[in-house]
Design an enzyme around this catalytic site. Structure first.
Site, PDB file in Angstrom:
ATOM      1  N   GLU A  44      -7.962  -3.412   2.248  1.00  0.00           N
ATOM      2  CA  GLU A  44      -7.173  -4.646   2.208  1.00  0.00           C
ATOM      3  C   GLU A  44      -7.523  -5.529   3.403  1.00  0.00           C
ATOM      4  O   GLU A  44      -7.612  -5.054   4.535  1.00  0.00           O
ATOM      5  CB  GLU A  44      -5.686  -4.315   2.233  1.00  0.00           C
ATOM      6  N   LYS A 133      -2.634 -11.205  -3.978  1.00  0.00           N
ATOM      7  CA  LYS A 133      -1.442 -10.364  -3.841  1.00  0.00           C
ATOM      8  C   LYS A 133      -0.195 -11.136  -4.284  1.00  0.00           C
ATOM      9  O   LYS A 133       0.057 -12.254  -3.830  1.00  0.00           O
ATOM     10  CB  LYS A 133      -1.299  -9.929  -2.383  1.00  0.00           C
ATOM     11  N   CYS A 167      -2.006  -2.822  -1.945  1.00  0.00           N
ATOM     12  CA  CYS A 167      -0.956  -2.238  -1.114  1.00  0.00           C
ATOM     13  C   CYS A 167       0.346  -2.048  -1.895  1.00  0.00           C
ATOM     14  O   CYS A 167       0.349  -1.417  -2.944  1.00  0.00           O
ATOM     15  CB  CYS A 167      -0.768  -3.085   0.143  1.00  0.00           C
TER      16      CYS A 167
END
Length: 311
Positions: A44, A133, A167
């Protein structure tokens, strides 16, 4: 292509320096190529690093000039998509006949807003697409905007159907289901979570989605920050800010490589897409185990799913 090798990079970027980090990316791509890796996964926001330990001069109700300077520096070292850095990664993918996924902080070319993005590269077509995200977690919302449904994607490639989430998106049940609905076989999960519990999540997703899962994290310490940023790090954080924990898991939840902690490294595993088929004999979340007469899921902004096409 049914059988090949996948790789997962747990490494330390040059924090807040995109140019030096690109050299690090090149080094690991070459190392993976020497081991004949066909799919390589980076963590990430590897470019220009996940800014663990920094608060950017904020408390509720106020900001500081020093914090704004830190944000401007992070912004300057983030990348546009497409842009020079993506063109270069595409060249490496082509040169080494390798699929590459990498987490970056993306700078929107129009608004300048930053996004935590996951990029996908093919050796044939270069940059295939990106995922932004959906929900930055806690203080991440200070630096990153929110993505939307248009970037929830998988890619139908010669090595299988490739996609993933970033994540703590992986803790969002409906986001996972949106990926499963696309027939995912190769699920990448770049993260900044280095807790032992994260590995349990990776195993659960592999079993739930009946897919290979590649969980990928950075390794870095306070000492890896530039000297002028080090005094701004939270004093209650340990010296090791990210201990890693990268792992590769089979469709039935068997750990094939890792978890790797407290060091840099390249994890590899040999995979066989026939294992995805075998694993679905007794459970298939979008097939014979689904109850489409009871449950419905729709995602705003998503195109119609068409079989055997990139979606």
């Amino acid at each position: 292509m049914r059988k090949y090798k996948v790789g997962c990079i747990q490494a330390t970027p040059a924090l807040f320096n995109k140019d030096k980090t690109m050299l690090i990316v090149e080094k690991w791509v070459k190392k993976a190529a020497q081991q004949e890796v066909k799919l390589l996964v980076f963590p990430e926001s590897f470019i220009p690093a996940y800014p663990a330990g920094l608060g950017f001069g904020t408390v509720v109700g106020s900001r500081t000039e020093a914090g704004r300077d830190q944000f401007q520096r992070y912004w300057k070292n983030s990348i546009e998509v497409p842009g020079p850095e993506t063109y270069q990664i595409a060249e490496w993918a082509k040169a080494h006949n390798m699929f590459i996924t990498i987490g970056v902080t993306e700078k929107d070319a129009v608004s300048g807003t930053l996004y935590c993005s996951l990029l996908y590269f093919s050796p044939e077509s270069g940059l295939m697409g990106k995922h932004r995200k959906l929900k930055p977690t806690a203080a991440e919302r200070l630096i990153w905007g929110e993505g939307d449904g248009t970037t929830i994607a998988t890619f139908d490639t010669e090595i299988g159907r490739l996609g993933g989430l970033i994540c703590w998106e992986n803790y969002m049940p409906l986001a996972r289901m949106a990926i499963y609905q696309k027939g995912i076989q190769l699920y990448v999960a770049p993260t900044a979570d280095a807790r032992d519990s994260w590995n349990a999540t990776m195993i659960h997703i592999a079993c739930e989605g009946r897919c290979y899962v590649i969980g990928c994290n950075q390794y870095f310490t306070k000492s890896d920050y530039p000297e002028d940023l080090a005094p701004h790090l939270a004093t209650d954080r340990p010296e090791i800010l990210s201990r890693g924990g990268s792992v590769i898991v089979s469709p039935l939840g068997k750990i094939l490589a890792g978890p790797l902690f407290n060091e840099e490294g390249l994890l590899t595993a040999n995979i066989d897409l026939d294992e995805v088929v075998r694993s679905k004999m007794d459970f298939d979340a979008i097939g014979h185990y689904a109850r489409n007469d009871v449950f419905k899921l729709s995602i705003e902004g998503q195109p119609e799913i068409k079989p055997d096409k990139t979606s």
